[in-house]
Design a protein around this motif. Sequence first.
Motif, PDB file in Angstrom:
ATOM      1  N   LEU A   1       0.851  -1.181   0.000  1.00  0.00           N
ATOM      2  CA  LEU A   1       0.000   0.000   0.000  1.00  0.00           C
ATOM      3  C   LEU A   1       0.892   1.237   0.000  1.00  0.00           C
ATOM      4  CD1 LEU A   1      -2.656  -1.041   2.658  1.00  0.00           C
ATOM      5  CD2 LEU A   1      -2.764  -1.307   0.188  1.00  0.00           C
ATOM      6  N   TYR A   2       0.615   2.161  -0.888  1.00  0.00           N
ATOM      7  CA  TYR A   2       1.443   3.356  -1.003  1.00  0.00           C
ATOM      8  C   TYR A   2       1.330   4.211   0.253  1.00  0.00           C
ATOM      9  CZ  TYR A   2       3.182   7.832  -2.668  1.00  0.00           C
ATOM     10  OH  TYR A   2       3.876   8.994  -2.805  1.00  0.00           O
ATOM     11  N   ALA A   3       2.483   4.600   0.778  1.00  0.00           N
ATOM     12  CA  ALA A   3       2.536   5.511   1.921  1.00  0.00           C
ATOM     13  C   ALA A   3       3.356   6.733   1.540  1.00  0.00           C
ATOM     14  CB  ALA A   3       3.155   4.817   3.130  1.00  0.00           C
ATOM     15  N   ASP A   4       2.763   7.895   1.597  1.00  0.00           N
ATOM     16  CA  ASP A   4       3.510   9.128   1.365  1.00  0.00           C
ATOM     17  C   ASP A   4       4.333   9.438   2.612  1.00  0.00           C
ATOM     18  OD1 ASP A   4       4.419  11.318   0.015  1.00  0.00           O
ATOM     19  OD2 ASP A   4       2.425  11.977  -0.606  1.00  0.00           O
ATOM     20  N   TYR A   5       5.259  10.375   2.487  1.00  0.00           N
ATOM     21  CA  TYR A   5       6.149  10.663   3.614  1.00  0.00           C
ATOM     22  C   TYR A   5       5.366  11.096   4.846  1.00  0.00           C
ATOM     23  CZ  TYR A   5      10.200  12.414   6.182  1.00  0.00           C
ATOM     24  OH  TYR A   5      11.169  12.624   7.144  1.00  0.00           O
ATOM     25  N   GLN A   6       4.340  11.895   4.649  1.00  0.00           N
ATOM     26  CA  GLN A   6       3.566  12.365   5.793  1.00  0.00           C
ATOM     27  C   GLN A   6       2.685  11.268   6.390  1.00  0.00           C
ATOM     28  OE1 GLN A   6       3.519  13.770   2.748  1.00  0.00           O
ATOM     29  NE2 GLN A   6       1.419  14.161   2.029  1.00  0.00           N
ATOM     30  N   ASP A   7       2.579  10.125   5.686  1.00  0.00           N
ATOM     31  CA  ASP A   7       1.816   8.991   6.216  1.00  0.00           C
ATOM     32  C   ASP A   7       2.670   8.095   7.117  1.00  0.00           C
ATOM     33  OD1 ASP A   7      -0.383   9.797   4.722  1.00  0.00           O
ATOM     34  OD2 ASP A   7       0.279   8.676   2.956  1.00  0.00           O
ATOM     35  N   ILE A   8       3.926   8.455   7.293  1.00  0.00           N
ATOM     36  CA  ILE A   8       4.861   7.651   8.090  1.00  0.00           C
ATOM     37  C   ILE A   8       5.144   8.370   9.400  1.00  0.00           C
ATOM     38  CG2 ILE A   8       7.138   6.572   8.125  1.00  0.00           C
ATOM     39  CD1 ILE A   8       7.059   6.694   5.026  1.00  0.00           C
ATOM     40  N   ALA A   9       5.052   7.646  10.498  1.00  0.00           N
ATOM     41  CA  ALA A   9       5.280   8.251  11.812  1.00  0.00           C
ATOM     42  C   ALA A   9       6.685   8.837  11.892  1.00  0.00           C
ATOM     43  CB  ALA A   9       5.085   7.208  12.909  1.00  0.00           C
ATOM     44  N   PRO A  10       6.862  10.067  12.364  1.00  0.00           N
ATOM     45  CA  PRO A  10       8.194  10.680  12.469  1.00  0.00           C
ATOM     46  C   PRO A  10       9.166   9.858  13.301  1.00  0.00           C
ATOM     47  CG  PRO A  10       6.491  12.342  12.752  1.00  0.00           C
ATOM     48  CD  PRO A  10       5.782  11.014  12.743  1.00  0.00           C
ATOM     49  N   CYS A  11       8.665   9.193  14.349  1.00  0.00           N
ATOM     50  CA  CYS A  11       9.562   8.388  15.182  1.00  0.00           C
ATOM     51  C   CYS A  11      10.159   7.232  14.398  1.00  0.00           C
ATOM     52  CB  CYS A  11       8.828   7.880  16.424  1.00  0.00           C
ATOM     53  SG  CYS A  11       7.465   6.738  16.089  1.00  0.00           S
ATOM     54  N   LEU A  12       9.416   6.732  13.406  1.00  0.00           N
ATOM     55  CA  LEU A  12       9.941   5.639  12.586  1.00  0.00           C
ATOM     56  C   LEU A  12      11.079   6.141  11.706  1.00  0.00           C
ATOM     57  CD1 LEU A  12       7.874   2.877  10.911  1.00  0.00           C
ATOM     58  CD2 LEU A  12       9.680   3.986   9.604  1.00  0.00           C
ATOM     59  N   VAL A  13      10.919   7.331  11.158  1.00  0.00           N
ATOM     60  CA  VAL A  13      11.989   7.918  10.333  1.00  0.00           C
ATOM     61  C   VAL A  13      13.233   8.155  11.174  1.00  0.00           C
ATOM     62  CG1 VAL A  13      12.643   9.884   8.910  1.00  0.00           C
ATOM     63  CG2 VAL A  13      10.316   8.964   8.758  1.00  0.00           C
ATOM     64  N   ASP A  14      13.060   8.679  12.387  1.00  0.00           N
ATOM     65  CA  ASP A  14      14.207   8.906  13.276  1.00  0.00           C
ATOM     66  C   ASP A  14      14.912   7.597  13.600  1.00  0.00           C
ATOM     67  OD1 ASP A  14      13.675  11.597  13.333  1.00  0.00           O
ATOM     68  OD2 ASP A  14      12.565  11.527  15.231  1.00  0.00           O
ATOM     69  N   ALA A  15      14.131   6.565  13.887  1.00  0.00           N
ATOM     70  CA  ALA A  15      14.717   5.261  14.220  1.00  0.00           C
ATOM     71  C   ALA A  15      15.464   4.679  13.029  1.00  0.00           C
ATOM     72  CB  ALA A  15      13.623   4.303  14.686  1.00  0.00           C
ATOM     73  N   LEU A  16      14.893   4.845  11.841  1.00  0.00           N
ATOM     74  CA  LEU A  16      15.523   4.328  10.624  1.00  0.00           C
ATOM     75  C   LEU A  16      16.877   4.982  10.382  1.00  0.00           C
ATOM     76  CD1 LEU A  16      15.525   2.810   7.893  1.00  0.00           C
ATOM     77  CD2 LEU A  16      14.233   4.744   6.955  1.00  0.00           C
ATOM     78  N   ILE A  17      16.929   6.295  10.402  1.00  0.00           N
ATOM     79  CA  ILE A  17      18.175   7.008  10.120  1.00  0.00           C
ATOM     80  C   ILE A  17      19.224   6.718  11.193  1.00  0.00           C
ATOM     81  CG2 ILE A  17      19.211   9.303   9.908  1.00  0.00           C
ATOM     82  CD1 ILE A  17      16.589  10.243   8.665  1.00  0.00           C
ATOM     83  N   ALA A  18      18.817   6.735  12.463  1.00  0.00           N
ATOM     84  CA  ALA A  18      19.762   6.493  13.555  1.00  0.00           C
ATOM     85  C   ALA A  18      20.361   5.099  13.475  1.00  0.00           C
ATOM     86  CB  ALA A  18      19.063   6.683  14.901  1.00  0.00           C
ATOM     87  N   THR A  19      19.601   4.139  13.014  1.00  0.00           N
ATOM     88  CA  THR A  19      20.058   2.749  13.009  1.00  0.00           C
ATOM     89  C   THR A  19      20.772   2.363  11.724  1.00  0.00           C
ATOM     90  OG1 THR A  19      18.158   2.188  14.411  1.00  0.00           O
ATOM     91  CG2 THR A  19      19.311   0.355  13.352  1.00  0.00           C
ATOM     92  N   GLU A  20      20.230   2.777  10.597  1.00  0.00           N
ATOM     93  CA  GLU A  20      20.740   2.291   9.318  1.00  0.00           C
ATOM     94  C   GLU A  20      21.716   3.241   8.631  1.00  0.00           C
ATOM     95  OE1 GLU A  20      20.119  -0.709   7.856  1.00  0.00           O
ATOM     96  OE2 GLU A  20      19.118  -1.245   9.733  1.00  0.00           O
ATOM     97  N   ASP A  21      21.654   4.550   8.940  1.00  0.00           N
ATOM     98  CA  ASP A  21      22.464   5.495   8.166  1.00  0.00           C
ATOM     99  C   ASP A  21      22.489   6.844   8.898  1.00  0.00           C
ATOM    100  OD1 ASP A  21      23.793   6.912   6.220  1.00  0.00           O
ATOM    101  OD2 ASP A  21      22.329   6.533   4.629  1.00  0.00           O
ATOM    102  N   SER A  22      23.362   6.943   9.902  1.00  0.00           N
ATOM    103  CA  SER A  22      23.353   8.120  10.768  1.00  0.00           C
ATOM    104  C   SER A  22      23.734   9.401  10.041  1.00  0.00           C
ATOM    105  CB  SER A  22      24.289   7.910  11.960  1.00  0.00           C
ATOM    106  OG  SER A  22      25.619   7.696  11.515  1.00  0.00           O
ATOM    107  N   ARG A  23      24.476   9.290   8.917  1.00  0.00           N
ATOM    108  CA  ARG A  23      24.851  10.480   8.151  1.00  0.00           C
ATOM    109  C   ARG A  23      24.017  10.605   6.869  1.00  0.00           C
ATOM    110  NH1 ARG A  23      29.531   9.087  10.597  1.00  0.00           N
ATOM    111  NH2 ARG A  23      29.996   7.456   9.094  1.00  0.00           N
ATOM    112  N   PHE A  24      22.827  10.060   6.897  1.00  0.00           N
ATOM    113  CA  PHE A  24      21.945  10.048   5.727  1.00  0.00           C
ATOM    114  C   PHE A  24      21.706  11.455   5.174  1.00  0.00           C
ATOM    115  CE2 PHE A  24      17.499  10.317   4.137  1.00  0.00           C
ATOM    116  CZ  PHE A  24      17.655   9.552   2.988  1.00  0.00           C
TER     117      PHE A  24
END
Length: 822
Positions: A112-135
């Motif tokens: 199901l298509y999810a636009d950026y605003q459809d994604i919880a901000p905490c999930l984005v923070d967790a993703l960047i911190a874990t997978e690519d801190s200098r993203f």
Amino acid sequence: MSDNLIKIVDDDAPVHNLGNRNVNTPGNDKDEYGKTPRRRKINRIVIRSMWWTFGIITVLSLGFFVLSYNNVIGDMPKIDDLKNPIDQYATVIYSADGKEMGRFYNSNSNRLYADYQDIAPCLVDALIATEDSRFIEHSGVDIRALMRVVFKTGMGGDKSSGGGSTITQQLAKLLYTDHPARNTRARARQKLDEWVMAVKLERYYSKEEIIKLYLNQFDFLYNAKGIRSAANIYFSKEASELQLHEAAVLVGMLKNPSLYNPVRNPKNATSRRNVVFDQMVKAEKITQAQADSLKELPLGLKFHRIDHRTGIAPYFREELRRIMTAKRPNRSDYHAWEQQKFVDDSIAWEINPLFGWIEKNPKPDGSKYNLYTDGLRIYTTINSRMQQYAEEAVHEHMSDLQARFFKEKKGVKGAPYTTNRSELSESQLNRLIDNAIKNTERMRILKLNKASKEQIEKEFNTPIPMTVFAYNDKGFVDTIMSPRDSVLYHKHILRTGFMSMDPVNGYVKAYVGGPDFHFFQYDMVSTGRRQVGSTIKPFLYAYAMDEGYTPCDEFLNEQPTIYDETGRPWSPRNSGNSHVGEMVTLRWALTNSNNWISARLMAALKPATLVRYMHNFGITNHIDPVLALCLGPCDISVREMVGAYSAFANKGMHVEPMFVTAIADANGNIISEFHSRQNQVLSEKGYYKILSILLNVVDSGTGNRLRRAPFNLTAQMGGKTGTTNSNSDGWFMSFTPELVSGVWVGGEERYIHFNSMANGQGAAMALPIYGKYIRKVYDDPELPYTQSSRFSFPNIDLCEQEYFGEYEEEEVVEESFEGVFD
């Protein structure tokens, strides 16, 4: 010994306390680190070689990068593919009240298509911190992380130093690497390709778009393609609603979804989730105290599997899929016994814009939409609450009815088939059972394996563990029985079909095609057709009203003998004995479902004219123009009957049942909109005449059960019950000013039925489903239906006297008045 050491140094040389090192002594050329000139020379050569090697590799890599970037070498995707990455999204089906009903997808597209605003901000923070801190800082390739991997992991063997792939590189791998590398060399080549594609992706997409693409693309297992599907399947919520401890579980799966599967490996998933919290502390997204608190929480899964059969209204969704993907009918594509289906499909192709929608509505580029991968949004007419009430009503009544049927058939030889050998001979019974066994998947496999007759008999008569349908919370029960017994067991299960729609605009509000879609996928609303019994009589009486008859016209209530066009006599039977030998009105006759008066009326109006009249009501099936037509021997579907009965609730206007209001593309752009199709089939005066009679059927006729417990309905409603020979089919049709509904109940085959009319008549088999459903609808304050709604009657004379009003009528016992025919 150190006291006797002689230190010889040059005047200008610095003095070092070298301890016991023998340096600068005669005959000794070692340097201050104990290395000889030869060793120093070798070291210089090695270091120089390493730098040359590193330089050459760097130059070659850069050269390869530049050439690949400009598509000179390699197998890079085209620019347009990078700008518009190939993706697959499930088609989502929505109810009229905005609920997701289900999806159409293939094995790779339950996304199901999810636009950026459809994604919880905490999930984005967790993703960047874990997978690519200098993203945010890099441009697709993180050189610092890459060097860390080369020197710490590659040379130093430090496995904890982390990986070097950025989120953008991981996206490139998901999008454009469709198979694992065969060896290290191939993987190195893939890695270089991913670097190039990552840099290109960063050129064409913003950081937010890359995050969105990555989370939409990842496979979280269990058909959870993309973050929206994952949030729904693992936590039963939207991606925008995820809490941090839930988001961390899904981010943890990105490293290895199988290893950190929270369903099968909860300990691993918990450990990985806690690593995500630690990484967020390092990135200063949360405090250590918050991380410690979050680590104490359970995973909090609300897991449920999703497949094509899950969700509400599965029979409706399958019929919708069949309709939308239909091809232009070609007679050669149909079997000889499918002549009527060919006719139905040919009519639908011409007049129904939803039928064959995929074929009729190409994309702007001329290609066809794919129902399973193009992410269409289908907005249906189904109301999710009313659908739920319909499914509940079917389950509640059918479970009770099924218990009575099992009780009646218990210990009976040849059950569930009738024991009446004048109806079904022994040889016919055995043939039916043999055919049922032959049509099983087990038999097909045995035949493919060329099993002998003895092997087949042994296979079907040996008890084995199996799962069969049951009316319980799970919908099944695990048991041990032979395959032959399981076939007969499932033959015992009575089938049903129910549909309810708005009689004004044709919006189908609820649709239940059977007792359970998992076990019984044959749709008894649209696909199945059964004899309609006395529910045909309103069409006969409506035609009579249009031809000038009135509800007050009288006929002799005696068994008639009527001759058809060939001179053959026909004398219909009647189950009731009230007012025999007396003159009775048409109002009384239809209210009490009298067969004799219907036969006399049929003889007066002629069968062929009734056939044409019924086709005007939207009934497309072939109907034989015979005298017995007035008693309902013709096969009609529930959908056709509900559509036809809409005219009795809509001032004589027939409206075609409507499934979909609009279809949009993946971006929400409306592609098609749909509108109801209507045609006038009754004159105004004829309409009010037949309406007055049909209201009386519920008030004091065969539908009177609705006025008593447990339903106790006070709403103004019309209706008609129907029962066919031997109780093979039970029907109930009903309508209010706002809803028209139809129910059919019966066995899979005509020879499977109740022996007694008390259980087998339409008022007992079918009516309670409607009663339970409409009671739930009226009891829901959020639905726009009330029992105070009334039909409006103009000030006209329906019977050459003020007809509609109080009318003294004896109470009718349903069991005594259901029509049967020879």
